[in-house]
Design an enzyme around this catalytic site. Structure first.
Site, PDB file in Angstrom:
ATOM      1  N   LEU A 109      43.935  30.035  39.865  1.00 51.74           N
ATOM      2  CA  LEU A 109      43.409  29.091  40.858  1.00 51.74           C
ATOM      3  C   LEU A 109      42.231  28.321  40.271  1.00 51.74           C
ATOM      4  O   LEU A 109      41.407  28.885  39.536  1.00 51.74           O
ATOM      5  CB  LEU A 109      42.920  29.845  42.105  1.00 51.74           C
ATOM      6  CG  LEU A 109      43.909  30.635  42.941  1.00 51.74           C
ATOM      7  CD1 LEU A 109      43.263  31.045  44.243  1.00 51.74           C
ATOM      8  CD2 LEU A 109      45.203  29.912  43.162  1.00 51.74           C
ATOM      9  N   GLY A 154      46.398  33.581  38.955  1.00 52.74           N
ATOM     10  CA  GLY A 154      47.403  32.613  39.406  1.00 52.74           C
ATOM     11  C   GLY A 154      48.329  32.185  38.287  1.00 52.74           C
ATOM     12  O   GLY A 154      49.514  31.913  38.521  1.00 52.74           O
ATOM     13  N   ASN A 178      43.835  39.785  37.849  1.00 56.82           N
ATOM     14  CA  ASN A 178      42.458  40.290  37.707  1.00 56.82           C
ATOM     15  C   ASN A 178      41.577  39.994  38.911  1.00 56.82           C
ATOM     16  O   ASN A 178      40.350  40.045  38.824  1.00 56.82           O
ATOM     17  CB  ASN A 178      41.814  39.677  36.456  1.00 56.82           C
ATOM     18  CG  ASN A 178      41.694  38.163  36.565  1.00 56.82           C
ATOM     19  OD1 ASN A 178      42.587  37.502  37.097  1.00 56.82           O
ATOM     20  ND2 ASN A 178      40.590  37.606  36.112  1.00 56.82           N
ATOM     21  N   GLU A 179      42.180  39.707  40.055  1.00 55.75           N
ATOM     22  CA  GLU A 179      41.400  39.283  41.225  1.00 55.75           C
ATOM     23  C   GLU A 179      40.242  40.211  41.582  1.00 55.75           C
ATOM     24  O   GLU A 179      39.158  39.770  41.947  1.00 55.75           O
ATOM     25  CB  GLU A 179      42.324  39.131  42.437  1.00 55.75           C
ATOM     26  CG  GLU A 179      43.188  37.887  42.425  1.00 55.75           C
ATOM     27  CD  GLU A 179      44.413  37.998  41.544  1.00 55.75           C
ATOM     28  OE1 GLU A 179      44.541  38.991  40.805  1.00 55.75           O
ATOM     29  OE2 GLU A 179      45.245  37.067  41.574  1.00 55.75           O
TER      30      GLU A 179
END
Ligand SMILES: CC/C=C\C/C=C/CCC/C=C/CC(=O)SCCNC(=O)CCNC(=O)[C@H](O)C(C)(C)COP(=O)(O)OP(=O)(O)OC[C@H]1O[C@@H](n2cnc3c(N)ncnc32)[C@H](O)[C@@H]1OP(=O)(O)O
Length: 303
Positions: A109, A154, A178-179
């Site tokens: 993102l 993303g 890896n959020e």
């Protein structure tokens, strides 16, 4: 494979004229590098370069949003448009998705699209992200990801939406969701895609740890299908494409739909709720602070 009419409608409603016109050259074609015969004319837009080869029925779609192919609203929109154009042209049976930016496939993102932005913009942005995932995950085309750079979050989900993945053997090119390292979480449909690819236990651990896998581990856990020297990624992706195109399209498409429809339907059934969840989550002060801090850290890294 026809997408649910709702998705098609959403795509058209989403693809607002300004997003099409802003700095794009949609529809304009130019000779592909190295000339080539009929059907070798490039097309695309400012941020997506499509190099079609009508003879083979394969197009190479390059993300071109420097420096890191961050998924801006425009890039998301242009990717959906380019993919739809290729799906509607029966000349094409397969697309190789790759990066035109050095060292990075896709940075995920574009955090500037959700940091310090109002809820209405975050909602529009998230709908565009949903749309790209639905388009790639359910595509009637064979999609091969030629991962020639870093592929976090993303970017990883776009690669996982393809039918198979070839990763360059460079330890700097890590891939994964890896959020949690940003203080956020992957929504259910990213989790579902992960589970469908590497299994529940591996996903449970990798999601919680925010693991970014170097090539050897990515291969071992099943995130990618091949790891090859950097200068062989594109040729290997072409060979993999030939393997998939040896199967009759209709049978393969029906099988892909059988395997993926339930996962996609889960989002389609609750698309608005997912958007509302996303907006209320990312617009929290605590989350905004985490994301701003993360962006700052990224910007300072070069110092
Ligand atoms: C109930 C809950 C409901 C819903 C859940 C809600 C969840 C929220 C959404 C969840 C999904 C999130 C998916 C995502 O994609 S989040 C984004 C994650 N991306 C990353 O962590 C990647 C960050 N970038 C990097 O690690 C490196 O940039 C990279 C390895 C990609 C490349 O490194 P390199 O050294 O080549 O370049 P840099 O110098 O780091 O970067 C160059 C400039 O680009 C800027 N940059 C990098 N990444 C991003 C990004 N993702 N968005 C915006 N900008 C980015 C970076 O800051 C540099 O900028 P300048 O300094 O040049 O201004």
């Amino acid at each position: 494979m026809a997408l649910a009419s709702g998705v098609r409608f959403a795509a058209r409603a989403l693809l607002r004229p300004w997003a099409l016109l802003r700095g794009t050259t949609l529809g304009r074609t130019e000779p592909a590098a190295g000339g080539g015969g009929d059907g070798a004319r490039r097309f695309g837009s400012q941020r997506v370069l499509v190099e079609p080869d009508a003879a083979s029925g394969v197009a190479v779609m390059k993300l071109r949003n420097p420096p890191v192919n961050a998924l801006s609203l425009e890039l998301l929109t242009e990717l959906v448009i380019s993919l739809e154009k290729l799906e509607n042209d029966k000349t094409f049976r397969g697309v190789i998705l790759t990066s035109d930016c050095p060292r990075v496939f896709c940075a995920g993102l574009d955090l500037t699209e959700i940091c310090g932005r109002n809820p209405a913009h975050c909602a529009e942005y998230w709908k565009a992200m949903q749309e790209l995932w639905l388009r790639t995950y359910l595509s009637s085309l064979v999609l091969v990801a030629a991962i020639n750079g870093a592929c976090p979050a993303g970017g990883c989900i776009i690669a996982l939406s393809c039918d198979c993945r070839v990763l360059a053997d460079n330890p700097k090119y890590r891939i994964g969701l890896n959020e949690t390292l940003l203080g956020i979480i992957a929504p259910f449909w990213l989790k579902d895609t992960y589970v469908n690819t590497i299994g529940h236990r591996a996903s449970e651990q990798a999601l919680q740890l925010g693991s970014l896998f170097p090539p050897a581990e990515a291969l071992q856990v099943g995130l990618v299908d091949q790891v090859v020297p950097e200068d062989q990624v594109q040729s290997t992706a072409l060979s993999e494409m030939a393997r998939w195109l040896a199967v009759p399209d209709h049978a393969r498409q029906l099988t892909k739909n059988m395997m993926r429809k339930a996962t996609a339907d889960r989002l389609l059934r609750q698309r608005d709720a997912d958007t509302q969840n996303f907006v209320s989550f990312v617009c929290r002060d605590s989350i905004q602070k985490s994301l701003q801090a993360y962006l700052e850290k990224l910007r300072q890294r070069k110092g």
